[in-house]
Design a protein around this motif. Structure first.
Motif, PDB file in Angstrom:
ATOM      1  N   ALA A  18      27.742  26.863  42.947  1.00 30.07           N
ATOM      2  CA  ALA A  18      28.874  27.567  43.628  1.00 30.07           C
ATOM      3  C   ALA A  18      29.147  27.144  45.151  1.00 30.07           C
ATOM      4  CB  ALA A  18      28.525  29.172  43.563  1.00 30.07           C
ATOM      5  N   HIS A  19      30.324  26.668  45.594  1.00 32.62           N
ATOM      6  CA  HIS A  19      30.481  26.201  46.949  1.00 32.62           C
ATOM      7  C   HIS A  19      32.156  26.379  47.195  1.00 32.62           C
ATOM      8  CE1 HIS A  19      31.885  23.035  44.218  1.00 32.62           C
ATOM      9  NE2 HIS A  19      32.417  22.693  45.226  1.00 32.62           N
ATOM     10  N   VAL A  48      43.997  32.959  57.351  1.00 26.46           N
ATOM     11  CA  VAL A  48      45.346  33.350  56.718  1.00 26.46           C
ATOM     12  C   VAL A  48      45.293  32.649  55.234  1.00 26.46           C
ATOM     13  CG1 VAL A  48      47.816  33.097  56.522  1.00 26.46           C
ATOM     14  CG2 VAL A  48      46.673  33.697  58.759  1.00 26.46           C
ATOM     15  N   LEU A  49      44.829  31.451  55.091  1.00 31.45           N
ATOM     16  CA  LEU A  49      44.843  30.653  54.036  1.00 31.45           C
ATOM     17  C   LEU A  49      43.049  30.838  53.528  1.00 31.45           C
ATOM     18  CD1 LEU A  49      46.891  27.521  54.335  1.00 31.45           C
ATOM     19  CD2 LEU A  49      47.541  29.762  53.827  1.00 31.45           C
ATOM     20  N   ARG A  50      42.943  30.730  52.320  1.00 33.28           N
ATOM     21  CA  ARG A  50      41.424  31.126  51.902  1.00 33.28           C
ATOM     22  C   ARG A  50      40.804  29.929  51.220  1.00 33.28           C
ATOM     23  NH1 ARG A  50      40.429  34.770  46.773  1.00 33.28           N
ATOM     24  NH2 ARG A  50      38.360  35.238  46.944  1.00 33.28           N
ATOM     25  N   SER A  51      39.485  29.660  51.542  1.00 35.67           N
ATOM     26  CA  SER A  51      38.654  28.755  50.913  1.00 35.67           C
ATOM     27  C   SER A  51      37.954  29.669  49.855  1.00 35.67           C
ATOM     28  CB  SER A  51      37.997  27.952  52.080  1.00 35.67           C
ATOM     29  OG  SER A  51      36.969  27.143  51.465  1.00 35.67           O
ATOM     30  N   THR A  52      37.989  29.205  48.597  1.00 32.13           N
ATOM     31  CA  THR A  52      37.510  29.996  47.572  1.00 32.13           C
ATOM     32  C   THR A  52      36.135  29.447  47.131  1.00 32.13           C
ATOM     33  OG1 THR A  52      39.714  30.768  47.005  1.00 32.13           O
ATOM     34  CG2 THR A  52      37.966  31.229  45.474  1.00 32.13           C
ATOM     35  N   LEU A  53      35.236  30.170  46.817  1.00 34.97           N
ATOM     36  CA  LEU A  53      33.829  29.725  46.052  1.00 34.97           C
ATOM     37  C   LEU A  53      34.586  29.479  44.715  1.00 34.97           C
ATOM     38  CD1 LEU A  53      31.226  32.437  46.643  1.00 34.97           C
ATOM     39  CD2 LEU A  53      30.864  29.934  47.312  1.00 34.97           C
ATOM     40  N   HIS A  54      34.049  28.318  43.974  1.00 28.62           N
ATOM     41  CA  HIS A  54      33.967  27.823  42.859  1.00 28.62           C
ATOM     42  C   HIS A  54      32.977  27.152  42.235  1.00 28.62           C
ATOM     43  CE1 HIS A  54      35.768  24.640  45.764  1.00 28.62           C
ATOM     44  NE2 HIS A  54      35.349  23.788  44.592  1.00 28.62           N
TER      45      HIS A  54
END
Length: 300
Positions: free
Chosen positions: A184-185, A236-242
């Motif tokens: 997860a990162h 505002v923009l989202r860096s999402t775990l994947h």
């Protein structure tokens, strides 16, 4: 979060519906951090050629691949064997191998860095198409944020743009507790483009903390927001775990990622349209190269 990833037809960027599409892209980047795009302008032959080159390379015996071993985060080029990288440093090493190539305009002539000319040519063909697509998306994101269309472009000349061929081999032995194909990162830079085969395994974390499987879709490219873009836009923009699940069903998985990251000396300062009246920037300026180098060092 929706239980599916939004899908956008980029042909809408060329017509009267452009601004509606730009707003939809911003909304997806804001709410999910992931979306899919179709009709991207990337040549199918370039995608097919890169996947074929990846399979040929990863099928080589280990001793052959050692000649192109990844040895330096500064160069950020070469073969990374299974167990060499842990995208989640708190978990066991990832069950994947990869071939990474950064800033190919500077490495294309260095024949010692490439397994052979057909491999190099196939990888560079997709690299060039991915650069063009990433430019279009950076423009759309800037317009969605009510910034000048070219706001992000000067910081992305190619110095830290990286293509990565990935192979997740079938695991015959039991997998260690907590061990994944890719831990997860979040991604480190601006935006990432991802091509998947039909094996599946990619999962994205929703705002509710549940993991959402991102099913492969033919002829689509997955796009996600990276850490520096989240910082640039004041969250505002989202860096999402994947993450990617390990291969335990008898089949291998192949994918190709293009990381569109800012040049080393780019100063990442919060964009003015991302600071609401009465708010302040949540982040000080940072040099992009310092951020990316620290992230790479932590994973190898």
């Amino acid at each position: 979060m929706s239980r599916t990833i939004p899908v956008f037809d980029l042909r809408a960027l060329e017509g009267d519906a452009r601004m509606a599409m730009v707003r939809d892209i911003r909304r997806a980047a804001e709410e999910v951090g992931f979306f899919c795009v179709t009709h991207t302008g990337v040549h199918p032959a370039a995608v097919d050629g890169a996947f074929a080159a990846a399979r040929r390379f990863f099928d080589l015996p280990r001793w052959r691949k050692e000649a192109w071993r990844y040895r330096s985060t500064e160069l950020n080029h070469g073969w990374v064997s299974a167990g060499q990288e842990a995208l989640d440093p708190s978990s066991p090493a990832d069950l994947k191998e990869s071939f990474t190539m950064r800033n190919v305009a500077h490495t294309i002539a260095r024949t010692e860095l490439w397994p052979d000319a057909p491999f190099r040519d196939a990888a560079c063909a997709l690299y060039r198409d991915a650069q063009s697509l990433s430019q279009r998306l950076l423009i759309a994101l800037a317009e969605g944020l009510e910034l000048p269309a070219n706001w992000f472009l000067p910081a992305h000349t190619g110095e830290n743009q990286t293509l990565r061929l990935l192979h997740y081999p079938y695991q015959e032995a039991p997998v260690a507790e907590g061990q994944l194909g890719a831990g997860a990162h979040t991604d480190y830079g601006s935006i990432t483009l991802l091509w998947q085969d039909d094996a599946g395994g990619l999962e994205v974390m929703g705002r509710d903390g549940a993991w959402l499987a991102v099913a492969p879709r033919p002829e689509t490219v997955i796009v996600n927001i990276g850490d520096l873009m989240q910082r640039w836009t004041n969250d505002v923009l989202r860096s999402t775990l994947h993450r990617v699940q390990p291969r335990t069903d008898g089949s291998d998985r192949y994918s190709i990622a293009f990381f569109c990251d800012p040049d080393d000396d780019a100063e990442i300062s919060v964009a003015p349209t991302c600071i609401a009246p009465g708010e302040v920037a949540r982040y000080p300026s940072i040099r992009a190269g310092d951020h990316i180098s620290a992230k790479l060092a932590a994973t190898y």
